[in-house]
Enzyme design. Structure first.
Site, mmCIF file in Angstrom:
data_model
loop_
_atom_site.group_PDB
_atom_site.id
_atom_site.type_symbol
_atom_site.label_atom_id
_atom_site.label_comp_id
_atom_site.label_asym_id
_atom_site.label_seq_id
_atom_site.Cartn_x
_atom_site.Cartn_y
_atom_site.Cartn_z
ATOM 1 N N HIS A 1 -5.009 -2.194 -4.099
ATOM 2 C CA HIS A 1 -5.009 -2.124 -2.622
ATOM 3 C C HIS A 1 -6.555 -3.055 -2.399
ATOM 4 O O HIS A 1 -6.520 -3.868 -1.306
ATOM 5 C CB HIS A 1 -4.882 -1.235 -1.455
ATOM 6 C CG HIS A 1 -3.800 -0.558 -1.540
ATOM 7 N ND1 HIS A 1 -2.939 -0.217 -2.490
ATOM 8 C CD2 HIS A 1 -2.877 -0.597 -0.289
ATOM 9 C CE1 HIS A 1 -1.819 0.171 -1.959
ATOM 10 N NE2 HIS A 1 -1.722 0.102 -0.594
ATOM 11 N N CYS B 1 -8.466 0.212 -7.735
ATOM 12 C CA CYS B 1 -7.227 0.535 -6.941
ATOM 13 C C CYS B 1 -6.826 -0.865 -6.434
ATOM 14 O O CYS B 1 -7.543 -1.735 -6.165
ATOM 15 C CB CYS B 1 -7.644 1.144 -5.721
ATOM 16 S SG CYS B 1 -6.175 1.453 -4.445
ATOM 17 N N ASP C 1 4.569 -0.008 -8.171
ATOM 18 C CA ASP C 1 3.414 0.652 -7.350
ATOM 19 C C ASP C 1 4.151 1.492 -6.350
ATOM 20 O O ASP C 1 5.159 1.414 -5.980
ATOM 21 C CB ASP C 1 2.645 -0.534 -6.766
ATOM 22 C CG ASP C 1 1.358 0.143 -6.013
ATOM 23 O OD1 ASP C 1 0.595 0.634 -6.764
ATOM 24 O OD2 ASP C 1 1.297 0.015 -4.807
ATOM 25 N N SER C 2 3.219 2.574 -5.721
ATOM 26 C CA SER C 2 3.509 3.424 -4.904
ATOM 27 C C SER C 2 3.753 2.673 -3.300
ATOM 28 O O SER C 2 4.538 3.098 -2.610
ATOM 29 C CB SER C 2 2.581 4.579 -4.675
ATOM 30 O OG SER C 2 1.397 3.945 -4.398
ATOM 31 N N GLU D 1 -3.240 -0.655 4.477
ATOM 32 C CA GLU D 1 -1.607 -0.268 4.751
ATOM 33 C C GLU D 1 -1.445 -0.623 6.128
ATOM 34 O O GLU D 1 -0.262 -0.788 6.808
ATOM 35 C CB GLU D 1 -1.011 0.992 4.305
ATOM 36 C CG GLU D 1 -1.458 1.310 2.649
ATOM 37 C CD GLU D 1 -0.220 0.965 2.186
ATOM 38 O OE1 GLU D 1 0.973 1.519 2.615
ATOM 39 O OE2 GLU D 1 -0.113 0.471 0.721
ATOM 40 N N CYS E 1 -0.276 0.719 -10.640
ATOM 41 C CA CYS E 1 -0.889 1.776 -9.731
ATOM 42 C C CYS E 1 -1.646 2.639 -10.464
ATOM 43 O O CYS E 1 -1.295 3.034 -11.443
ATOM 44 C CB CYS E 1 0.494 2.489 -9.119
ATOM 45 S SG CYS E 1 0.081 3.992 -8.247
#
Length: 276
Positions: A193, A191, A9-10, A157, A72
């Site tokens: 996240h 996503c 993942d990024s 994040e 991702c």
């Protein structure tokens, strides 16, 4: 020689997918790489995302991984097809790279009675139109409505996903999505996240709408894939090992990673400029 399953993942989001994969398939060895020093990928160009993703895939191959999962959505949308079709035949014809978009789009239509599905995602994923294109392949009668949520990943994040600032943006984006198509009965969180925002997403979504996260869907799809592809499955090590890498600061990664993975991790640093 047997190797680990690579999960990429990024940043941290792929850990929500890895968490579900490990729960479903605990026997295998896994290597996780977060390209945190270059995250987020969501607003970067197709060419940049492709270049970064291919670099990371090549790094996994050097670690001996016969199978890599792009956990991702942006990388799956902007880089996966090119890597599968153009790069793998040249650099590693015996290895496989899978994404998170196809497993999700194969099943999303089974949840919708109104045939109206909403997709909440990053700018990059929305602009790629990948979910619209892929869902149409499997469920041509479904109308897909997308809403880009550019603030959601930064909120997570920066550990603001439980704060009042998150309420404003989540309420706003869900309202905009349902304003575009009021008959939506299924919303896909496209996503990795977004599961960390699930409590607030549920709070601002009507109770009769089904909310889908990707982790469990991808885990089930991987289990099915390995069952159908013994030529890959037999090359996977089964020592119940997990190793974590980040391209950024390890202490910072470990601090944030626990929220996504559900337990403490101890990561290693890798500098991709050194080419693995």
């Amino acid at each position: 020689m047997q190797g680990s399953i690579g999960v990429f993942d990024s940043g941290y989001g792929g850990l929500t997918v890895l968490k579900e994969i490990v729960a479903k398939l605990p026997q295998y060895d896994y290597i996780y790489l977060g390209d945190n020093s270059r995250a987020p990928y969501g607003n970067r160009s197709f060419e940049t995302v492709y270049h970064y993703t291919l670099q990371c895939v090549e790094w996994f191959f050097k670690q001996g991984c016969p199978l890599v999962i792009l956990a991702c959505n942006t990388a799956s949308a902007k880089a996966l097809r090119t890597i599968q079709q153009n790069d793998l035949p040249k650099i590693a014809p015996d290895k496989r790279v899978l994404g998170v978009i196809r497993p999700t789009t194969e099943v999303v239509g089974e949840y919708s009675k109104t045939k109206k599905v909403g997709v909440l995602a990053t700018n990059g994923t929305v602009q790629s139109n990948s979910y619209v294109i892929e869902i149409e392949k499997f469920f041509p009668d479904i109308k897909v409505t997308q809403e880009a949520c550019p603030m959601w990943v930064p909120l997570v994040e920066n550990n603001e996903h439980e704060g009042h600032g998150a309420d404003f943006f989540i309420k706003k984006n869900i309202h905009q999505l349902l304003k575009k198509e009021p008959l939506i009965d299924t919303i896909l969180l496209a996503c990795t996240h977004y599961p960390l925002l699930i409590k607030k997403i549920i709070e601002y979504t009507p109770v009769d709408i089904t909310i889908l996260t990707q982790g469990e869907i991808v885990a089930n799809s991987l289990a099915d894939y390995l069952h159908r592809h013994p030529e890959i499955e037999t090359r996977l090590a089964k020592n119940n090992n997990r190793v974590f890498y980040t391209t950024d600061d390890t202490l910072d990664f470990d601090k944030h990673a626990a929220a996504f993975y559900g337990e403490q991790v101890s990561s290693n640093h890798v500098d991709l400029s050194e080419r693995g």
